[in-house]
Design a protein around this motif. Structure first.
Motif, PDB file in Angstrom:
ATOM      1  N   THR A 143     -18.642 -81.775  -6.794  1.00  0.00           N
ATOM      2  CA  THR A 143     -19.829 -80.915  -6.830  1.00  0.00           C
ATOM      3  C   THR A 143     -19.446 -79.457  -7.030  1.00  0.00           C
ATOM      4  O   THR A 143     -18.358 -79.010  -6.649  1.00  0.00           O
ATOM      5  CB  THR A 143     -20.634 -81.034  -5.521  1.00  0.00           C
ATOM      6  N   TYR A 144     -20.363 -78.726  -7.632  1.00  0.00           N
ATOM      7  CA  TYR A 144     -20.247 -77.273  -7.736  1.00  0.00           C
ATOM      8  C   TYR A 144     -21.665 -76.721  -7.862  1.00  0.00           C
ATOM      9  O   TYR A 144     -22.324 -76.909  -8.882  1.00  0.00           O
ATOM     10  CB  TYR A 144     -19.404 -76.846  -8.934  1.00  0.00           C
ATOM     11  N   ASN A 145     -22.137 -76.087  -6.808  1.00  0.00           N
ATOM     12  CA  ASN A 145     -23.511 -75.583  -6.771  1.00  0.00           C
ATOM     13  C   ASN A 145     -24.494 -76.665  -7.220  1.00  0.00           C
ATOM     14  O   ASN A 145     -25.318 -76.454  -8.112  1.00  0.00           O
ATOM     15  CB  ASN A 145     -23.645 -74.336  -7.647  1.00  0.00           C
ATOM     16  N   SER A 146     -24.394 -77.812  -6.585  1.00  0.00           N
ATOM     17  CA  SER A 146     -25.143 -78.999  -6.998  1.00  0.00           C
ATOM     18  C   SER A 146     -26.242 -79.393  -6.031  1.00  0.00           C
ATOM     19  O   SER A 146     -26.720 -80.537  -6.052  1.00  0.00           O
ATOM     20  CB  SER A 146     -24.172 -80.184  -7.160  1.00  0.00           C
ATOM     21  N   SER A 147     -26.679 -78.478  -5.194  1.00  0.00           N
ATOM     22  CA  SER A 147     -27.672 -78.832  -4.181  1.00  0.00           C
ATOM     23  C   SER A 147     -28.989 -79.295  -4.790  1.00  0.00           C
ATOM     24  O   SER A 147     -29.749 -80.023  -4.163  1.00  0.00           O
ATOM     25  CB  SER A 147     -27.924 -77.636  -3.253  1.00  0.00           C
ATOM     26  N   HIS A 148     -29.268 -78.886  -6.047  1.00  0.00           N
ATOM     27  CA  HIS A 148     -30.533 -79.247  -6.682  1.00  0.00           C
ATOM     28  C   HIS A 148     -30.530 -80.660  -7.249  1.00  0.00           C
ATOM     29  O   HIS A 148     -31.586 -81.178  -7.616  1.00  0.00           O
ATOM     30  CB  HIS A 148     -30.862 -78.251  -7.800  1.00  0.00           C
ATOM     31  N   VAL A 149     -29.356 -81.311  -7.318  1.00  0.00           N
ATOM     32  CA  VAL A 149     -29.294 -82.653  -7.910  1.00  0.00           C
ATOM     33  C   VAL A 149     -28.613 -83.686  -7.010  1.00  0.00           C
ATOM     34  O   VAL A 149     -28.839 -84.890  -7.172  1.00  0.00           O
ATOM     35  CB  VAL A 149     -28.564 -82.625  -9.272  1.00  0.00           C
ATOM     36  N   ILE A 150     -27.769 -83.256  -6.083  1.00  0.00           N
ATOM     37  CA  ILE A 150     -26.951 -84.201  -5.327  1.00  0.00           C
ATOM     38  C   ILE A 150     -27.785 -85.127  -4.450  1.00  0.00           C
ATOM     39  O   ILE A 150     -27.376 -86.275  -4.187  1.00  0.00           O
ATOM     40  CB  ILE A 150     -25.901 -83.444  -4.481  1.00  0.00           C
ATOM     41  N   GLY A 151     -28.944 -84.687  -4.003  1.00  0.00           N
ATOM     42  CA  GLY A 151     -29.786 -85.536  -3.159  1.00  0.00           C
ATOM     43  C   GLY A 151     -30.216 -86.808  -3.860  1.00  0.00           C
ATOM     44  O   GLY A 151     -30.119 -87.909  -3.303  1.00  0.00           O
ATOM     45  N   ASP A 152     -30.684 -86.698  -5.091  1.00  0.00           N
ATOM     46  CA  ASP A 152     -31.096 -87.878  -5.861  1.00  0.00           C
ATOM     47  C   ASP A 152     -29.912 -88.797  -6.111  1.00  0.00           C
ATOM     48  O   ASP A 152     -30.036 -90.024  -6.049  1.00  0.00           O
ATOM     49  CB  ASP A 152     -31.719 -87.452  -7.192  1.00  0.00           C
ATOM     50  N   CYS A 153     -28.767 -88.218  -6.409  1.00  0.00           N
ATOM     51  CA  CYS A 153     -27.568 -88.989  -6.694  1.00  0.00           C
ATOM     52  C   CYS A 153     -27.164 -89.843  -5.489  1.00  0.00           C
ATOM     53  O   CYS A 153     -26.961 -91.059  -5.606  1.00  0.00           O
ATOM     54  CB  CYS A 153     -26.437 -88.046  -7.072  1.00  0.00           C
ATOM     55  N   LEU A 154     -27.064 -89.222  -4.321  1.00  0.00           N
ATOM     56  CA  LEU A 154     -26.607 -89.928  -3.130  1.00  0.00           C
ATOM     57  C   LEU A 154     -27.665 -90.883  -2.587  1.00  0.00           C
ATOM     58  O   LEU A 154     -27.325 -91.950  -2.053  1.00  0.00           O
ATOM     59  CB  LEU A 154     -26.190 -88.924  -2.060  1.00  0.00           C
ATOM     60  N   SER A 155     -28.924 -90.532  -2.715  1.00  0.00           N
ATOM     61  CA  SER A 155     -29.998 -91.420  -2.240  1.00  0.00           C
ATOM     62  C   SER A 155     -29.980 -92.740  -3.002  1.00  0.00           C
ATOM     63  O   SER A 155     -30.155 -93.818  -2.422  1.00  0.00           O
ATOM     64  CB  SER A 155     -31.362 -90.743  -2.407  1.00  0.00           C
ATOM     65  N   ALA A 156     -29.775 -92.679  -4.305  1.00  0.00           N
ATOM     66  CA  ALA A 156     -29.769 -93.893  -5.122  1.00  0.00           C
ATOM     67  C   ALA A 156     -28.591 -94.794  -4.767  1.00  0.00           C
ATOM     68  O   ALA A 156     -28.710 -96.025  -4.790  1.00  0.00           O
ATOM     69  CB  ALA A 156     -29.719 -93.522  -6.606  1.00  0.00           C
ATOM     70  N   LEU A 157     -27.445 -94.203  -4.424  1.00  0.00           N
ATOM     71  CA  LEU A 157     -26.262 -94.984  -4.103  1.00  0.00           C
ATOM     72  C   LEU A 157     -26.414 -95.780  -2.822  1.00  0.00           C
ATOM     73  O   LEU A 157     -25.837 -96.855  -2.667  1.00  0.00           O
ATOM     74  CB  LEU A 157     -25.048 -94.066  -3.962  1.00  0.00           C
ATOM     75  N   GLY A 158     -27.178 -95.249  -1.881  1.00  0.00           N
ATOM     76  CA  GLY A 158     -27.276 -95.882  -0.584  1.00  0.00           C
ATOM     77  C   GLY A 158     -25.986 -95.724   0.196  1.00  0.00           C
ATOM     78  O   GLY A 158     -25.160 -94.850  -0.089  1.00  0.00           O
ATOM     79  N   SER A 159     -25.772 -96.609   1.165  1.00  0.00           N
ATOM     80  CA  SER A 159     -24.590 -96.514   2.026  1.00  0.00           C
ATOM     81  C   SER A 159     -23.705 -97.753   1.924  1.00  0.00           C
ATOM     82  O   SER A 159     -22.922 -98.038   2.826  1.00  0.00           O
ATOM     83  CB  SER A 159     -25.025 -96.304   3.486  1.00  0.00           C
ATOM     84  N   VAL A 207     -22.681 -78.410   0.369  1.00  0.00           N
ATOM     85  CA  VAL A 207     -21.902 -79.055   1.427  1.00  0.00           C
ATOM     86  C   VAL A 207     -22.760 -79.299   2.664  1.00  0.00           C
ATOM     87  O   VAL A 207     -22.751 -80.393   3.247  1.00  0.00           O
ATOM     88  CB  VAL A 207     -20.663 -78.213   1.780  1.00  0.00           C
ATOM     89  N   THR A 208     -23.533 -78.307   3.063  1.00  0.00           N
ATOM     90  CA  THR A 208     -24.392 -78.443   4.242  1.00  0.00           C
ATOM     91  C   THR A 208     -25.408 -79.542   4.049  1.00  0.00           C
ATOM     92  O   THR A 208     -25.662 -80.354   4.947  1.00  0.00           O
ATOM     93  CB  THR A 208     -25.107 -77.109   4.536  1.00  0.00           C
ATOM     94  N   LEU A 209     -26.007 -79.601   2.868  1.00  0.00           N
ATOM     95  CA  LEU A 209     -27.006 -80.629   2.573  1.00  0.00           C
ATOM     96  C   LEU A 209     -26.404 -82.024   2.707  1.00  0.00           C
ATOM     97  O   LEU A 209     -27.012 -82.922   3.306  1.00  0.00           O
ATOM     98  CB  LEU A 209     -27.562 -80.416   1.171  1.00  0.00           C
ATOM     99  N   ILE A 210     -25.203 -82.216   2.167  1.00  0.00           N
ATOM    100  CA  ILE A 210     -24.571 -83.532   2.232  1.00  0.00           C
ATOM    101  C   ILE A 210     -24.230 -83.888   3.677  1.00  0.00           C
ATOM    102  O   ILE A 210     -24.485 -85.013   4.132  1.00  0.00           O
ATOM    103  CB  ILE A 210     -23.310 -83.563   1.357  1.00  0.00           C
ATOM    104  N   GLU A 211     -23.658 -82.952   4.398  1.00  0.00           N
ATOM    105  CA  GLU A 211     -23.247 -83.223   5.780  1.00  0.00           C
ATOM    106  C   GLU A 211     -24.441 -83.566   6.661  1.00  0.00           C
ATOM    107  O   GLU A 211     -24.352 -84.450   7.525  1.00  0.00           O
ATOM    108  CB  GLU A 211     -22.507 -82.017   6.350  1.00  0.00           C
ATOM    109  N   ASN A 214     -20.943 -88.170 -11.702  1.00  0.00           N
ATOM    110  CA  ASN A 214     -21.378 -86.779 -11.669  1.00  0.00           C
ATOM    111  C   ASN A 214     -22.497 -86.606 -10.640  1.00  0.00           C
ATOM    112  O   ASN A 214     -23.309 -87.514 -10.437  1.00  0.00           O
ATOM    113  CB  ASN A 214     -21.912 -86.352 -13.041  1.00  0.00           C
ATOM    114  N   PRO A 215     -22.591 -85.435 -10.028  1.00  0.00           N
ATOM    115  CA  PRO A 215     -23.673 -85.210  -9.070  1.00  0.00           C
ATOM    116  C   PRO A 215     -25.054 -85.191  -9.709  1.00  0.00           C
ATOM    117  O   PRO A 215     -26.066 -85.351  -9.017  1.00  0.00           O
ATOM    118  CB  PRO A 215     -23.327 -83.848  -8.452  1.00  0.00           C
TER     119      PRO A 215
END
Length: 312
Positions: free
Chosen positions: A12-28, A44-48, A85-86
């Motif tokens: 990631t690099y200044n990816s707070s506007h897209v990383i949420g959709d990326c990680l949500s789709a992946l699940g756990s 980083v804060t958003l992901i943590e 990619n994020p």
């Protein structure tokens, strides 16, 4: 704990506007490792806070794409490595399809069918020989109709059906390879900050005997250029790095290196001319901007011919 089937690596690099959709789709369901290239936003804060199952490392420096991926890969414990990619979105179910396919490739790479805003070309294709580049930029690849000899550096959507498609390269925005192959070929080359490293990686895997495949049953979406809000379409690093890869690894003579630059520079100029003509017919269609971008890339390639003095 049992070994995870897939380790998903995200830089990631200044990816707070897209990383949420990326990680949500992946699940756990998978091991997810994020390496952050010194973002100045809240990535980083958003992901943590929102995705605690993900492992995230906040880097002090921007190492570029390959550098970040290799840092993340050093932490991976999965049987398979998946680059993502994020600003790309793929579901956990589609990740499983890729993992099932990788198991049958015996050391190859598998990518999903990736949908982008630009549906004119696929995010995969042939190695960047002078012929493949000319076929793409001068429009010859539109006559391919399944004939590999006319396929360009980028495949067209019509080149991909419902079955596995063998290609020379796939984008690093989303690809999977088994962890043993990843480590055997040495991960991504860090000779470029960004661009061309995915094509060069596919080339090395291909040389080692592994197939490079598109699995159309797996689908992903990629918002090209959205992983960093500082990206611009006029950045010519993608074609200059491609040229450096061709000069160093694919070309067999100085004449071939010169010919590649002339062909690609002329092809980009031809595209600029086509878009400029289209802009005269449709001033509101955005063609004028495309013409300026292709002209910019053409000048960059021609400029590299005059500045390269090492014979390569």
């Amino acid at each position: 704990m049992s070994r995870p089937d897939v380790s998903v690596l995200i830089v990631t690099y200044n990816s707070s506007h897209v990383i949420g959709d990326c990680l949500s789709a992946l699940g756990s369901d998978h091991e997810v490792i994020v390496y952050d290239n010194a973002s100045s936003d809240e990535t980083v804060t958003l992901i943590e806070e929102t995705f605690p199952h993900c492992s995230v490392t906040a880097g002090d420096l921007n190492l570029g794409f390959a550098g970040g991926v290799n840092k993340a890969a050093a932490q991976a414990t999965g049987r398979n490595i998946m680059l993502l990619n994020p600003d790309a979105v793929i579901s956990a179910a589609d990740v499983r399809i890729l993992a099932e396919t990788v198991a049958s490739t015996h050391g190859g790479i598998v990518a999903p069918l990736i949908r982008t805003d630009d549906v004119r070309v696929a995010a995969a294709g042939r190695m960047p020989t002078a012929w493949a580049m000319a076929s793409h930029y001068f429009g010859l690849s539109r006559l391919a109709r399944g004939r590999r000899g006319l396929q360009g550096h980028y495949l067209l959507p019509s080149d991909i059906g419902d079955d596995l498609v063998a290609v020379d390269w796939v984008t690093g925005a989303c690809l999977m390879v088994d962890a043993e192959t990843w480590r055997r070929v040495g991960g991504l080359s860090e000779r470029w900050f960004m661009y061309a490293e995915d094509i060069e990686f596919c080339w090395r895997v291909g040389r080692s005997g592994g197939a490079v495949l598109i699995q159309p049953r797996a689908r992903a979406r990629h918002l090209v250029g959205s992983s960093s809000n500082t990206m611009t379409k006029t950045n010519s690093a993608w074609v200059l790095n491609l040229y450096e890869f061709y000069r160093a690894d694919l070309a067999r003579s100085g004449l071939q290196r010169l010919w590649w630059g002339l062909v690609v520079g002329a092809g980009l100029a031809f595209r600029a001319l086509v878009f400029q003509v289209q802009s005269l017919r449709n001033p509101a269609g955005g063609y004028s901007r495309s013409a300026r971008e292709f002209a910019h890339h053409s000048r960059a390639v021609f400029g590299s011919l005059t500045t390269s003095s090492d014979g390569r």
